[in-house]
Motif scaffolding. Structure first.
Motif, PDB file in Angstrom:
ATOM      1  N   ASP A  98      83.569  49.685  49.920  1.00 44.45           N
ATOM      2  CA  ASP A  98      83.332  50.865  49.203  1.00 44.45           C
ATOM      3  C   ASP A  98      83.521  52.265  49.249  1.00 44.45           C
ATOM      4  OD1 ASP A  98      81.352  49.552  47.001  1.00 44.45           O
ATOM      5  OD2 ASP A  98      80.182  49.980  48.701  1.00 44.45           O
ATOM      6  N   MET A  99      83.807  52.261  51.159  1.00 42.05           N
ATOM      7  CA  MET A  99      85.224  53.278  51.261  1.00 42.05           C
ATOM      8  C   MET A  99      86.329  53.944  50.412  1.00 42.05           C
ATOM      9  SD  MET A  99      83.645  54.991  53.995  1.00 42.05           S
ATOM     10  CE  MET A  99      85.128  55.551  54.987  1.00 42.05           C
ATOM     11  N   ILE A 100      86.801  52.400  50.221  1.00 40.52           N
ATOM     12  CA  ILE A 100      88.541  52.649  49.364  1.00 40.52           C
ATOM     13  C   ILE A 100      87.930  53.036  47.936  1.00 40.52           C
ATOM     14  CG2 ILE A 100      89.865  50.736  48.578  1.00 40.52           C
ATOM     15  CD1 ILE A 100      89.258  48.851  51.006  1.00 40.52           C
ATOM     16  N   GLY A 101      87.132  51.642  47.270  1.00 38.21           N
ATOM     17  CA  GLY A 101      86.756  52.068  46.220  1.00 38.21           C
ATOM     18  C   GLY A 101      85.843  53.266  45.568  1.00 38.21           C
ATOM     19  N   SER A 102      85.373  54.106  46.478  1.00 37.91           N
ATOM     20  CA  SER A 102      84.852  54.783  45.854  1.00 37.91           C
ATOM     21  C   SER A 102      86.497  56.198  46.195  1.00 37.91           C
ATOM     22  CB  SER A 102      83.739  56.315  47.101  1.00 37.91           C
ATOM     23  OG  SER A 102      84.002  55.870  48.521  1.00 37.91           O
ATOM     24  N   SER A 103      86.955  56.131  47.132  1.00 37.21           N
ATOM     25  CA  SER A 103      88.231  57.029  47.509  1.00 37.21           C
ATOM     26  C   SER A 103      88.994  56.980  46.023  1.00 37.21           C
ATOM     27  CB  SER A 103      88.893  56.390  48.450  1.00 37.21           C
ATOM     28  OG  SER A 103      87.688  56.855  49.601  1.00 37.21           O
ATOM     29  N   ARG A 104      88.882  55.867  45.383  1.00 38.17           N
ATOM     30  CA  ARG A 104      90.021  55.845  44.578  1.00 38.17           C
ATOM     31  C   ARG A 104      89.096  56.300  43.408  1.00 38.17           C
ATOM     32  NH1 ARG A 104      92.309  49.516  45.942  1.00 38.17           N
ATOM     33  NH2 ARG A 104      93.601  50.632  47.152  1.00 38.17           N
ATOM     34  N   ARG A 105      88.307  56.708  43.391  1.00 40.28           N
ATOM     35  CA  ARG A 105      86.547  56.671  42.201  1.00 40.28           C
ATOM     36  C   ARG A 105      87.224  58.072  42.251  1.00 40.28           C
ATOM     37  NH1 ARG A 105      83.650  52.424  42.333  1.00 40.28           N
ATOM     38  NH2 ARG A 105      82.111  53.506  44.521  1.00 40.28           N
ATOM     39  N   LEU A 106      87.536  58.944  43.386  1.00 35.46           N
ATOM     40  CA  LEU A 106      87.656  60.076  42.851  1.00 35.46           C
ATOM     41  C   LEU A 106      89.394  60.834  43.273  1.00 35.46           C
ATOM     42  CD1 LEU A 106      84.989  60.877  46.297  1.00 35.46           C
ATOM     43  CD2 LEU A 106      85.227  61.496  43.925  1.00 35.46           C
ATOM     44  N   GLY A 107      89.962  59.406  42.455  1.00 39.96           N
ATOM     45  CA  GLY A 107      91.242  59.938  42.519  1.00 39.96           C
ATOM     46  C   GLY A 107      91.960  59.878  43.261  1.00 39.96           C
ATOM     47  N   GLN A 108      92.126  59.497  44.675  1.00 40.08           N
ATOM     48  CA  GLN A 108      92.783  59.280  45.580  1.00 40.08           C
ATOM     49  C   GLN A 108      93.733  58.410  45.619  1.00 40.08           C
ATOM     50  OE1 GLN A 108      93.041  62.841  47.522  1.00 40.08           O
ATOM     51  NE2 GLN A 108      91.783  62.969  45.485  1.00 40.08           N
ATOM     52  N   LEU A 109      94.538  58.217  46.799  1.00 41.28           N
ATOM     53  CA  LEU A 109      95.485  57.139  46.782  1.00 41.28           C
ATOM     54  C   LEU A 109      94.249  56.716  48.782  1.00 41.28           C
ATOM     55  CD1 LEU A 109      99.563  57.072  47.722  1.00 41.28           C
ATOM     56  CD2 LEU A 109      97.695  55.502  48.904  1.00 41.28           C
ATOM     57  N   ALA A 110      94.612  55.529  47.765  1.00 37.00           N
ATOM     58  CA  ALA A 110      93.569  54.712  49.329  1.00 37.00           C
ATOM     59  C   ALA A 110      94.463  53.539  49.882  1.00 37.00           C
ATOM     60  CB  ALA A 110      92.284  55.070  48.980  1.00 37.00           C
ATOM     61  N   VAL A 111      94.916  53.573  51.181  1.00 39.11           N
ATOM     62  CA  VAL A 111      95.519  52.106  51.289  1.00 39.11           C
ATOM     63  C   VAL A 111      94.905  51.888  52.376  1.00 39.11           C
ATOM     64  CG1 VAL A 111      97.752  52.403  50.205  1.00 39.11           C
ATOM     65  CG2 VAL A 111      97.408  53.222  52.678  1.00 39.11           C
ATOM     66  N   GLU A 112      94.681  50.342  52.807  1.00 36.73           N
ATOM     67  CA  GLU A 112      93.792  50.057  54.653  1.00 36.73           C
ATOM     68  C   GLU A 112      95.269  50.115  55.306  1.00 36.73           C
ATOM     69  OE1 GLU A 112      90.342  47.216  54.046  1.00 36.73           O
ATOM     70  OE2 GLU A 112      92.342  46.128  52.715  1.00 36.73           O
ATOM     71  N   ILE A 113      95.391  50.077  57.051  1.00 34.92           N
ATOM     72  CA  ILE A 113      96.036  50.267  57.566  1.00 34.92           C
ATOM     73  C   ILE A 113      95.317  49.262  59.182  1.00 34.92           C
ATOM     74  CG2 ILE A 113      97.600  51.971  57.641  1.00 34.92           C
ATOM     75  CD1 ILE A 113      95.495  52.447  60.724  1.00 34.92           C
ATOM     76  N   GLY A 114      96.250  48.978  59.804  1.00 36.44           N
ATOM     77  CA  GLY A 114      95.413  47.874  61.051  1.00 36.44           C
ATOM     78  C   GLY A 114      95.671  47.421  62.318  1.00 36.44           C
ATOM     79  N   THR A 115      96.160  48.671  63.141  1.00 38.47           N
ATOM     80  CA  THR A 115      97.859  48.300  63.885  1.00 38.47           C
ATOM     81  C   THR A 115      97.683  49.887  64.430  1.00 38.47           C
ATOM     82  OG1 THR A 115     100.126  48.750  63.045  1.00 38.47           O
ATOM     83  CG2 THR A 115      98.708  46.662  62.871  1.00 38.47           C
ATOM     84  N   PHE A 116      98.305  49.847  65.723  1.00 37.80           N
ATOM     85  CA  PHE A 116      98.315  51.042  66.130  1.00 37.80           C
ATOM     86  C   PHE A 116      99.914  51.884  66.043  1.00 37.80           C
ATOM     87  CE2 PHE A 116      94.742  50.456  69.818  1.00 37.80           C
ATOM     88  CZ  PHE A 116      94.488  52.448  70.269  1.00 37.80           C
ATOM     89  N   ASP A 117     100.472  51.351  65.632  1.00 40.35           N
ATOM     90  CA  ASP A 117     101.328  51.530  65.364  1.00 40.35           C
ATOM     91  C   ASP A 117     101.337  52.828  63.935  1.00 40.35           C
ATOM     92  OD1 ASP A 117     103.220  50.412  67.223  1.00 40.35           O
ATOM     93  OD2 ASP A 117     104.585  48.773  65.211  1.00 40.35           O
ATOM     94  N   GLN A 118     100.850  52.145  63.468  1.00 42.93           N
ATOM     95  CA  GLN A 118     100.601  52.686  61.499  1.00 42.93           C
ATOM     96  C   GLN A 118      99.488  54.040  62.371  1.00 42.93           C
ATOM     97  OE1 GLN A 118      98.773  48.923  59.220  1.00 42.93           O
ATOM     98  NE2 GLN A 118     100.321  49.024  58.226  1.00 42.93           N
ATOM     99  N   LEU A 119      98.481  53.969  63.105  1.00 43.60           N
ATOM    100  CA  LEU A 119      96.930  54.653  62.659  1.00 43.60           C
ATOM    101  C   LEU A 119      97.983  55.919  63.491  1.00 43.60           C
ATOM    102  CD1 LEU A 119      94.776  55.337  63.034  1.00 43.60           C
ATOM    103  CD2 LEU A 119      94.721  55.329  65.170  1.00 43.60           C
ATOM    104  N   LEU A 120      98.785  55.598  64.560  1.00 41.52           N
ATOM    105  CA  LEU A 120      99.850  56.809  64.575  1.00 41.52           C
ATOM    106  C   LEU A 120     101.131  57.285  64.275  1.00 41.52           C
ATOM    107  CD1 LEU A 120      99.634  55.372  69.042  1.00 41.52           C
ATOM    108  CD2 LEU A 120      98.706  57.403  67.538  1.00 41.52           C
ATOM    109  N   ALA A 121     101.944  56.274  63.675  1.00 39.53           N
ATOM    110  CA  ALA A 121     102.842  56.691  62.212  1.00 39.53           C
ATOM    111  C   ALA A 121     102.068  58.364  61.467  1.00 39.53           C
ATOM    112  CB  ALA A 121     103.373  55.786  62.604  1.00 39.53           C
ATOM    113  N   GLU A 122     101.118  57.855  60.887  1.00 42.46           N
ATOM    114  CA  GLU A 122     100.505  58.825  60.065  1.00 42.46           C
ATOM    115  C   GLU A 122      99.765  59.871  60.749  1.00 42.46           C
ATOM    116  OE1 GLU A 122     100.454  57.588  57.004  1.00 42.46           O
ATOM    117  OE2 GLU A 122     100.589  55.619  56.743  1.00 42.46           O
TER     118      GLU A 122
END
Length: 284
Positions: A98-122
């Motif tokens: 629902d975190m993903i779905g609500s973000s998208r229903r509010l018109g946002q790009l929402a993508v999951e990440i799952g590593t330190f590499d991704q977290l710190l790169a963002e």
């Protein structure tokens, strides 16, 4: 991914408890070593300016986190508005889906990440990242969402906006331990004219298609345009753009996009079929 029977707790009444737990975890934590832990090259420190500190209402850490990152991006949205789309009263919290779905229903790009590499790169790219943590202990879990807004390798610190009026500062190892208990779940929420840096175009295309499915055709159109500029050789962006424009009644714009898609991939039957439909409607 809200675990069955587990509630998300407001932090304010638990500050003393959390302070003790985090101090205990920090006491036995080794400093984070980016040279051995990361495979991406990021600056030694980064901090994102302008992410508002929103004090969450009870059990609204998820909606508050989404509101923080959306307000940072310029959207006029409150945690109550997000909660109306995301919060599950029976669960006492917000499921990750629902975190993903609500973000998208509010018109946002929402993508999951799952590593330190991704977290710190963002974060290094200037994108706050929502994370799911257990800030308590195994026998006394405190499940919580917060937004990572910065880090500093030299100081061994991660910075979060975590539903309070002041930011939360955690040693890297403590942050990792609390994040690992949430299965390293993270969410990048951005306006559709801005792309994440740590995921590929397949994941972004999926997010664009999801915007269409929830009726956010205008946001999907913007994301397809943004993706087409980033990956100009992939016909799928222009194909999706044509479909998003068609959904909004922009037949001429849909035809232009589909013709561009056909120029890139003349043998794709789906492009031919959609283009024929749009052309027939324009002729009629």
């Amino acid at each position: 991914m809200l675990y069955p029977g587990v509630q998300l707790y407001p932090l304010r009444p638990l500050k003393v408890f959390l302070a003790g737990v985090l101090a205990l975890l920090a006491a036995c934590a080794a400093p984070f070593d980016p040279d051995t832990r990361l495979s991406v090259d990021v600056p030694t420190r980064a901090e994102i300016a302008g992410v508002p500190l929103i004090r969450q209402e009870a059990f609204f850490c998820g909606p508050a986190s989404i509101a923080m990152v959306m307000q940072w991006a310029g959207a006029d949205v409150t945690q109550d508005q997000v909660a109306a789309l995301a919060f599950s009263p029976g669960a006492g919290g917000t499921y990750t889906a629902d975190m993903i779905g609500s973000s998208r229903r509010l018109g946002q790009l929402a993508v999951e990440i799952g590593t330190f590499d991704q977290l710190l790169a963002e974060v290094a790219a200037g994108h706050p990242v929502i994370v799911f943590q257990n800030l308590g202990l195994g026998v006394a879990p405190v499940w919580h969402y917060g937004a990572v807004t910065g880090y500093d390798f030299d100081r061994d610190e991660v910075y979060l906006n975590s539903g309070q009026e002041d930011r939360m500062v955690m040693p890297f190892a403590v942050f990792e331990r609390t994040w690992r208990r949430g299965d390293y779940w993270g969410l990048v929420v951005l306006p559709p004219d801005r792309l994440p840096v740590s995921v590929g175009q397949t994941q972004v295309l999926s997010a664009a298609a999801a915007l269409e499915r929830v009726g956010q055709a205008n946001a999907a159109e913007t994301l397809y345009l943004t993706g087409a500029a980033r990956w100009p050789d992939n016909w799928l962006w222009l194909f999706g753009l044509g479909n998003a424009r068609y959904a909004q009644g922009d037949l001429a714009g849909a035809r232009r996009a589909l013709r561009q898609a056909q120029a890139l991939a003349p043998d794709i039957p789906e492009i031919r079929a959609n283009l024929a439909t749009v052309t027939a409607e324009l002729s009629g």
